[in-house]
Design a protein around this motif. Sequence first.
Motif, PDB file in Angstrom:
ATOM      1  N   UNK A 122      40.490  59.358  40.877  1.00  0.00           N
ATOM      2  CA  UNK A 122      40.903  59.293  42.281  1.00  0.00           C
ATOM      3  C   UNK A 122      40.206  60.394  43.071  1.00  0.00           C
ATOM      4  N   UNK A 123      39.772  60.032  44.270  1.00  0.00           N
ATOM      5  CA  UNK A 123      39.238  61.024  45.201  1.00  0.00           C
ATOM      6  C   UNK A 123      40.037  60.893  46.488  1.00  0.00           C
ATOM      7  N   UNK A 124      40.732  61.972  46.858  1.00  0.00           N
ATOM      8  CA  UNK A 124      41.670  61.943  47.983  1.00  0.00           C
ATOM      9  C   UNK A 124      41.170  62.839  49.106  1.00  0.00           C
ATOM     10  N   UNK A 125      41.107  62.265  50.296  1.00  0.00           N
ATOM     11  CA  UNK A 125      40.727  63.036  51.480  1.00  0.00           C
ATOM     12  C   UNK A 125      41.923  63.062  52.433  1.00  0.00           C
ATOM     13  N   UNK A 126      42.399  64.271  52.719  1.00  0.00           N
ATOM     14  CA  UNK A 126      43.577  64.425  53.572  1.00  0.00           C
ATOM     15  C   UNK A 126      43.602  65.834  54.157  1.00  0.00           C
ATOM     16  N   UNK A 173      48.850  70.614  49.742  1.00  0.00           N
ATOM     17  CA  UNK A 173      50.114  70.072  49.230  1.00  0.00           C
ATOM     18  C   UNK A 173      49.868  69.016  48.141  1.00  0.00           C
ATOM     19  N   UNK A 174      48.843  68.180  48.371  1.00  0.00           N
ATOM     20  CA  UNK A 174      48.519  67.143  47.385  1.00  0.00           C
ATOM     21  C   UNK A 174      48.056  67.780  46.077  1.00  0.00           C
ATOM     22  N   UNK A 199      51.202  60.928  46.810  1.00  0.00           N
ATOM     23  CA  UNK A 199      50.269  61.151  47.922  1.00  0.00           C
ATOM     24  C   UNK A 199      50.812  60.541  49.209  1.00  0.00           C
ATOM     25  N   UNK A 200      51.367  59.331  49.098  1.00  0.00           N
ATOM     26  CA  UNK A 200      51.908  58.649  50.270  1.00  0.00           C
ATOM     27  C   UNK A 200      53.075  59.413  50.891  1.00  0.00           C
ATOM     28  N   UNK A 201      53.873  60.076  50.052  1.00  0.00           N
ATOM     29  CA  UNK A 201      54.988  60.878  50.553  1.00  0.00           C
ATOM     30  C   UNK A 201      54.486  62.059  51.379  1.00  0.00           C
ATOM     31  N   UNK A 202      53.403  62.660  50.921  1.00  0.00           N
ATOM     32  CA  UNK A 202      52.860  63.838  51.604  1.00  0.00           C
ATOM     33  C   UNK A 202      52.082  63.442  52.848  1.00  0.00           C
ATOM     34  N   UNK A 203      51.189  62.438  52.701  1.00  0.00           N
ATOM     35  CA  UNK A 203      50.344  62.026  53.823  1.00  0.00           C
ATOM     36  C   UNK A 203      50.072  60.520  53.739  1.00  0.00           C
ATOM     37  N   UNK A 213      48.577  58.695  55.662  1.00  0.00           N
ATOM     38  CA  UNK A 213      47.244  58.351  56.189  1.00  0.00           C
ATOM     39  C   UNK A 213      46.106  58.837  55.289  1.00  0.00           C
ATOM     40  N   UNK A 214      46.439  59.375  54.136  1.00  0.00           N
ATOM     41  CA  UNK A 214      45.413  59.909  53.233  1.00  0.00           C
ATOM     42  C   UNK A 214      44.432  58.809  52.831  1.00  0.00           C
ATOM     43  N   UNK A 215      43.155  59.175  52.763  1.00  0.00           N
ATOM     44  CA  UNK A 215      42.100  58.250  52.343  1.00  0.00           C
ATOM     45  C   UNK A 215      41.910  58.415  50.831  1.00  0.00           C
ATOM     46  N   UNK A 216      42.067  57.329  50.073  1.00  0.00           N
ATOM     47  CA  UNK A 216      42.024  57.412  48.605  1.00  0.00           C
ATOM     48  C   UNK A 216      41.037  56.381  48.066  1.00  0.00           C
ATOM     49  N   UNK A 217      40.143  56.822  47.210  1.00  0.00           N
ATOM     50  CA  UNK A 217      39.298  55.882  46.469  1.00  0.00           C
ATOM     51  C   UNK A 217      39.724  55.932  45.001  1.00  0.00           C
TER      52      UNK A 217
END
Length: 300
Positions: A204-208, A213-214, A259-263, A265-269
Motif C-alpha cells: 500500500x502507498x498512502x498519500x494524506x 497519524x496514519x 486509514x478511512x477513520x483518520x482521513x 479522503x486519503x489517496x491509496x494505491x
Amino acid sequence: MKKSWGKTIKTILGVLVGNLVLSFAVAAFTVPNGIIMGGATGIGLTISHYFPVNLSMIILAINAVLFVLGAVFLGKKFALTTIISSFIYPIFLSMAQSIPGIDKVTENNAMLAALYGGVLLGIGIGLVVRVGASTGGTDILALVLHKWFHVPVAVFLYIVDFSVLGLQMLFSDSEQILYGILNLFLSTVVLNRVMLLGKSQIQLFIISDKYREIRQKVLTDIDAGVTMVDIETGYGEQKQQGVLCVIHSRKLYSVKEAIQEIDPKAFITITQINEVRGRGFTMEKLRYDELNQNKNGNMG
C-alpha cells in the motif's frame, strides 16, 4: 550447522515429494490417455511409440546422458542439485505405473486427465523448483544452450519443449494435441503459483495530509512496518510524506478501515507483489513498542 542441515533436508524432501507427484501425474493421467507433453518424458513417449521399450528405462537413459552433459558444462554445484531428480523420477515413474488400475483413473475421459494431469504436473515441478533444485531432463539442455549462445533460458525451454511436442504430433490425433497444449498451459500456471505460494504480499502507498497519524496507527494498531517517502503533491506543489507499507492480505481490510477513520479522503494505491524478503518477512520481526522501550531505556 543446524541451519545448513535443515536446508539440505528441506531440499531433498522437496525434490522427492515433487518427483513423486510428477510421476503419479504422468502414470495416471498423461500416458494412459496419450496426452502429449514436453521434457524428457515427451522424448520417452516418442521413442516408446516406435520401439517396444519401457518408458521409465528410456527416461532414465535420457536423464543420465543429459545429467553428464550438465555436469561437464554447468559444474559440480548444478550436478548436486539435479542428480536426485535425474535418477529418482524414472524409478518413481516405474513404481507408479506398477500400481494396479492406475491407468484407469480417468478411463475414456481425456479432458479430465488433461486437467488433473496439468495441475499435478505444475505442483510436482513447482515443489522441486521452489527448493532451488532442478527436475533435470531437457532443462539441462536449455541451460547448456544458454551458456553457449547467451540467449535467455526461457527461449530455449520453449524451443526444446515445442520441438518435443512437435515430434509427438506426428503420431497423435487432434484431440491428444489439444489436450496436450491444455495440459502444458495448466502446468505452467500452477507451477508459477506453487513457486510463489506463501510469498506474495500486498503493498500500500498512502498519500494524506495526516500521514503522521496514519504512520502511527499502522505501526502500533496494525503492527506492520512502514517506510516514509518524501513526495510533492502535483496540484498544490506541497512537500509532504507518503506512507509505504507491505502487509499480508489478511490485514488489508483492517488497514483500509484504519486509514478511512483518520482521513476519508486519503489517496491509496494497492498492489499485489510476488515476493518480499527482509525484516518481518524472511527475518525475525521487531515490534514497534519494543523498539520504543529499548530506545527510551537507552536514553534514560
